[in-house]
Motif scaffolding. Sequence first.
Motif, PDB file in Angstrom:
ATOM      1  N   UNK A  83      50.613  29.515  46.824  1.00 14.98           N
ATOM      2  CA  UNK A  83      49.805  29.210  47.996  1.00 14.98           C
ATOM      3  C   UNK A  83      49.757  27.701  48.202  1.00 14.98           C
ATOM      4  N   UNK A  84      49.192  27.282  49.318  1.00 14.03           N
ATOM      5  CA  UNK A  84      49.021  25.854  49.575  1.00 14.03           C
ATOM      6  C   UNK A  84      48.129  25.233  48.500  1.00 14.03           C
ATOM      7  N   UNK A  85      47.075  25.959  48.090  1.00 13.61           N
ATOM      8  CA  UNK A  85      46.195  25.444  47.035  1.00 13.61           C
ATOM      9  C   UNK A  85      46.955  25.255  45.729  1.00 13.61           C
ATOM     10  N   UNK A  86      47.860  26.192  45.415  1.00 11.57           N
ATOM     11  CA  UNK A  86      48.680  26.063  44.205  1.00 11.57           C
ATOM     12  C   UNK A  86      49.519  24.793  44.255  1.00 11.57           C
ATOM     13  N   UNK A  87      50.120  24.546  45.416  1.00 15.20           N
ATOM     14  CA  UNK A  87      50.978  23.370  45.575  1.00 15.20           C
ATOM     15  C   UNK A  87      50.166  22.092  45.411  1.00 15.20           C
ATOM     16  N   UNK A  88      48.981  22.065  45.992  1.00 11.76           N
ATOM     17  CA  UNK A  88      48.132  20.882  45.868  1.00 11.76           C
ATOM     18  C   UNK A  88      47.769  20.622  44.407  1.00 11.76           C
ATOM     19  N   UNK A  89      47.481  21.692  43.683  1.00 13.08           N
ATOM     20  CA  UNK A  89      47.144  21.528  42.264  1.00 13.08           C
ATOM     21  C   UNK A  89      48.346  21.026  41.468  1.00 13.08           C
ATOM     22  N   UNK A 170      60.451  26.241  45.532  1.00 13.81           N
ATOM     23  CA  UNK A 170      59.955  25.961  46.869  1.00 13.81           C
ATOM     24  C   UNK A 170      60.738  24.871  47.578  1.00 13.81           C
ATOM     25  N   UNK A 171      61.310  23.954  46.840  1.00 13.84           N
ATOM     26  CA  UNK A 171      62.211  23.001  47.492  1.00 13.84           C
ATOM     27  C   UNK A 171      63.419  23.746  48.050  1.00 13.84           C
ATOM     28  N   UNK A 172      63.936  24.705  47.295  1.00 12.72           N
ATOM     29  CA  UNK A 172      65.091  25.474  47.756  1.00 12.72           C
ATOM     30  C   UNK A 172      64.747  26.260  49.021  1.00 12.72           C
ATOM     31  N   UNK A 209      52.876   7.468  45.781  1.00 14.59           N
ATOM     32  CA  UNK A 209      53.448   7.558  47.124  1.00 14.59           C
ATOM     33  C   UNK A 209      54.594   8.567  47.173  1.00 14.59           C
ATOM     34  N   UNK A 210      55.443   8.538  46.160  1.00 17.19           N
ATOM     35  CA  UNK A 210      56.597   9.441  46.093  1.00 17.19           C
ATOM     36  C   UNK A 210      56.135  10.896  46.043  1.00 17.19           C
ATOM     37  N   UNK A 211      55.146  11.174  45.209  1.00 16.74           N
ATOM     38  CA  UNK A 211      54.642  12.541  45.076  1.00 16.74           C
ATOM     39  C   UNK A 211      53.896  12.989  46.326  1.00 16.74           C
ATOM     40  N   UNK A 212      53.182  12.073  46.957  1.00 16.39           N
ATOM     41  CA  UNK A 212      52.448  12.425  48.169  1.00 16.39           C
ATOM     42  C   UNK A 212      53.399  12.893  49.265  1.00 16.39           C
ATOM     43  N   UNK A 213      54.539  12.226  49.388  1.00 22.23           N
ATOM     44  CA  UNK A 213      55.520  12.635  50.402  1.00 22.23           C
ATOM     45  C   UNK A 213      56.058  14.030  50.107  1.00 22.23           C
ATOM     46  N   UNK A 214      56.434  14.263  48.859  1.00 30.41           N
ATOM     47  CA  UNK A 214      56.973  15.570  48.494  1.00 30.41           C
ATOM     48  C   UNK A 214      55.942  16.672  48.627  1.00 30.41           C
ATOM     49  N   UNK A 215      54.709  16.394  48.212  1.00 34.70           N
ATOM     50  CA  UNK A 215      53.650  17.389  48.302  1.00 34.70           C
ATOM     51  C   UNK A 215      53.335  17.760  49.733  1.00 34.70           C
ATOM     52  N   UNK A 216      53.296  16.767  50.628  1.00 35.10           N
ATOM     53  CA  UNK A 216      52.986  17.037  52.026  1.00 35.10           C
ATOM     54  C   UNK A 216      54.081  17.858  52.684  1.00 35.10           C
ATOM     55  N   UNK A 217      55.329  17.541  52.374  1.00 31.33           N
ATOM     56  CA  UNK A 217      56.442  18.316  52.927  1.00 31.33           C
ATOM     57  C   UNK A 217      56.373  19.775  52.487  1.00 31.33           C
ATOM     58  N   UNK A 219      53.637  21.425  51.489  1.00 28.44           N
ATOM     59  CA  UNK A 219      52.479  22.027  52.154  1.00 28.44           C
ATOM     60  C   UNK A 219      52.823  22.424  53.587  1.00 28.44           C
ATOM     61  N   UNK A 220      53.454  21.515  54.308  1.00 27.09           N
ATOM     62  CA  UNK A 220      53.806  21.789  55.703  1.00 27.09           C
ATOM     63  C   UNK A 220      54.715  23.001  55.804  1.00 27.09           C
ATOM     64  N   UNK A 221      55.657  23.092  54.864  1.00 25.90           N
ATOM     65  CA  UNK A 221      56.571  24.232  54.874  1.00 25.90           C
ATOM     66  C   UNK A 221      55.835  25.533  54.624  1.00 25.90           C
ATOM     67  N   UNK A 222      54.943  25.539  53.625  1.00 23.73           N
ATOM     68  CA  UNK A 222      54.196  26.756  53.316  1.00 23.73           C
ATOM     69  C   UNK A 222      53.294  27.165  54.461  1.00 23.73           C
ATOM     70  N   UNK A 223      52.638  26.201  55.090  1.00 24.60           N
ATOM     71  CA  UNK A 223      51.761  26.512  56.214  1.00 24.60           C
ATOM     72  C   UNK A 223      52.550  27.109  57.373  1.00 24.60           C
TER      73      UNK A 223
END
Length: 241
Positions: A83-89, A170-172, A209-217, A219-223
Amino acid sequence: MNEQGGRGFIRIPKATFRAHIVDGLRSAILKGEISPGAQVTESSLAEQFGVSRGPLREAMRQLIDEGLLVTIPYTGTHVVELSVDDVREIYSMRVNLEIFAFELVWEKRDEAFRQGLLSRQAELTRCIDSGDDVASIDAELQLHGFVYEVSGHKILQKTWESIRGRLQLYWAAHHRAHGIRGPRRDGHDSYVANALGESLDVMRTEIRAHMARGGQQTEDFLLSSNAGKLERSDVQARATR
């Protein structure tokens, strides 16, 4: 007669055979041939891959350890679905893990560290240039995994291994959905430069910064994926009325 008793074939070592099954199953998951959330059974996989259940069971156990499969009580084994929450964690944990790893190795960085990191960056670039998305994602994780390996901290390494499979999955899926052929070619230039630089504080900032970019991408995909699923379910519900 040969060393195998003249039977005309070379027996494949059990560990090698298991590794082949692991590679095949992992590839099927990352290519979307087995979708996130799908249940996997020994019988169906044994038939699909043409192997016996013994080594297949061991292969599934390895992919559970890697975070690609999960066993849920009373429902069986499934491809991981986050889930999005899982990704954020995961991403919040990953930031702290990677900063900690660099704190452990910072004063120990030497020429071997430099060459090792640059070698993995070169392999990532090679995979991106070849257009191999699955290999590129694995190479990206190998690059990030280097500092964990060098740290020598076994619990830290185990924790990293437990989340890297989920990131890989999830990247795949994200790349397939958007027609992306691997990470950006220059996406790790700043990361590597700062990892070899003079300031640990600058590296901490780079990791965040690097992780924030990857995490947001992610999240956006999952949403967007979840929105698409809801829309399809709504259409199907209206069609059955």
